[in-house]
Design a protein around this motif. Structure first.
Motif, PDB file in Angstrom:
ATOM      1  N   ASN A  71       0.817  -1.221   0.000  1.00 33.53           N
ATOM      2  CA  ASN A  71       0.000   0.000   0.000  1.00 33.53           C
ATOM      3  C   ASN A  71       0.848   1.266   0.000  1.00 33.53           C
ATOM      4  O   ASN A  71       0.359   2.347  -0.348  1.00 33.53           O
ATOM      5  N   SER A 135      -3.173   5.598  -5.100  1.00 31.62           N
ATOM      6  CA  SER A 135      -3.080   4.855  -3.835  1.00 31.62           C
ATOM      7  C   SER A 135      -4.471   4.380  -3.431  1.00 31.62           C
ATOM      8  O   SER A 135      -5.034   4.827  -2.420  1.00 31.62           O
ATOM      9  N   ASN A 137      -5.846   1.816  -2.052  1.00 27.25           N
ATOM     10  CA  ASN A 137      -6.148   1.041  -0.838  1.00 27.25           C
ATOM     11  C   ASN A 137      -5.865   1.800   0.463  1.00 27.25           C
ATOM     12  O   ASN A 137      -5.864   1.207   1.539  1.00 27.25           O
TER      13      ASN A 137
END
Length: 300
Positions: A71, A135, A137
């Protein structure tokens, strides 16, 4: 305890895998920018290799805070883009005026000053795109904090302010306080952002963020001290950049102020203090502890 952690952690394998994942992500981060010359200039510097220490620090901090390092990869890429921008701009004739970077001609020597400046600008703005738009997540509340950290490090409170003081200090007698101001706002600020942004991606609590800031400050200054030492002890071939350039520019360095032996001791003490800050996290901090040692033992 620290020795036991070291013995149970395969740092070489960790470094190899982390670097490989970063290289793939960096390659995929640049799309079909137009004009083609701009794309080539951006890729030329971003994909020029290097230790990738900064994005790896981001991944390690994310993991320490209990998150999935995957992540943090867009943010890690963003940090390397900011770092690359700073190298392109620092090498310009109006800045540090360097012809060699990572064993190759610097960006402006290949593409000219104007395109080099614009390539750096494009990488800087792409960094914010990586965090905010790539990004998926990560909760938006965390990404806002990361954007804030990146804004601070890339602007006047960080790299820009440090570079101005650095340029103004050339050829002048500079004390240790001013020297450390420069490096805490350049090398130190970026390393701090790498560590803090990784932790923010995972939603780290204040006690860990406080410890990581202490850790980052220590390794940031230690990194620069070792850079200053290598500038006078290693060859251009080993460094991949022009050796002795600080001496030629009449810059104040740690060896110039403290001598080589005392500079080395100071770097070791800073790393020791940095590692001490993470002691409460035990084995979970193994990657960051190993990265701290790597900083003082590197030869380029």
């Amino acid at each position: 305890m620290e020795q036991a952690i070291k013995n149970s952690f395969d740092f070489s394998n960790y470094l190899e895998k982390a670097k490989a994942s970063i290289e793939i992500a960096l390659d995929e981060s640049l799309g079909p920018e137009e004009p083609e010359e701009l794309r080539k200039a951006m890729r030329y510097s971003l994909l020029a290799g290097g230790k990738r220490l900064r994005p790896i620090l981001c991944l390690a901090a994310c993991e320490l805070a209990g998150g999935d390092p995957q992540n943090a990869i867009p943010t890690a890429v963003a940090l390397e883009m900011i770092h690359t921008m700073s190298l392109i701009h620092d090498d310009l004739p109006s800045m540090d005026n360097d012809d060699l970077r990572r064993g190759r001609p610097t960006n402006h020597k290949v593409f000219g000053d104007a395109v080099a400046i614009l390539a750096g600008d494009a990488l800087l703005t792409r960094a914010f795109e990586m965090v905010s738009l790539r990004s998926p997540n990560v909760p938006a509340s965390r990404l806002i904090k990361v954007v804030g950290e990146l804004s601070l490090v890339a602007g006047a409170p960080g790299l820009v302010g440090g570079q101005v003081v650095d340029l103004k200090s050339e050829g002048k007698k500079v004390d240790l306080e001013t020297l450390e101001f420069i490096h805490l706002h350049k090398t130190g600020a970026l390393l701090n952002a790498c560590v803090i942004c990784g932790a923010l991606i995972s939603g780290a609590e204040d006690n860990l963020l406080h410890a990581l800031r202490k850790y980052a400050k220590g390794i940031g200054l230690a990194f620069q001290i070792i850079d200053d030492i290598l500038d006078v002890t290693a060859s251009s071939e080993v460094l991949g950049k022009t050796a002795g350039k600080d001496l030629l520019a009449d810059k104040t360095t740690y060896p110039k102020l403290l001598g080589l032996s005392e500079s080395k001791k100071r770097a070791e003490a800073l790393v020791s203090d940095a590692k001490e800050a993470l002691k409460p996290w035990g084995k979970a901090s193994a990657p960051l502890l190993a990265l701290a040692d790597y900083i003082t033992k590197r030869d380029r």
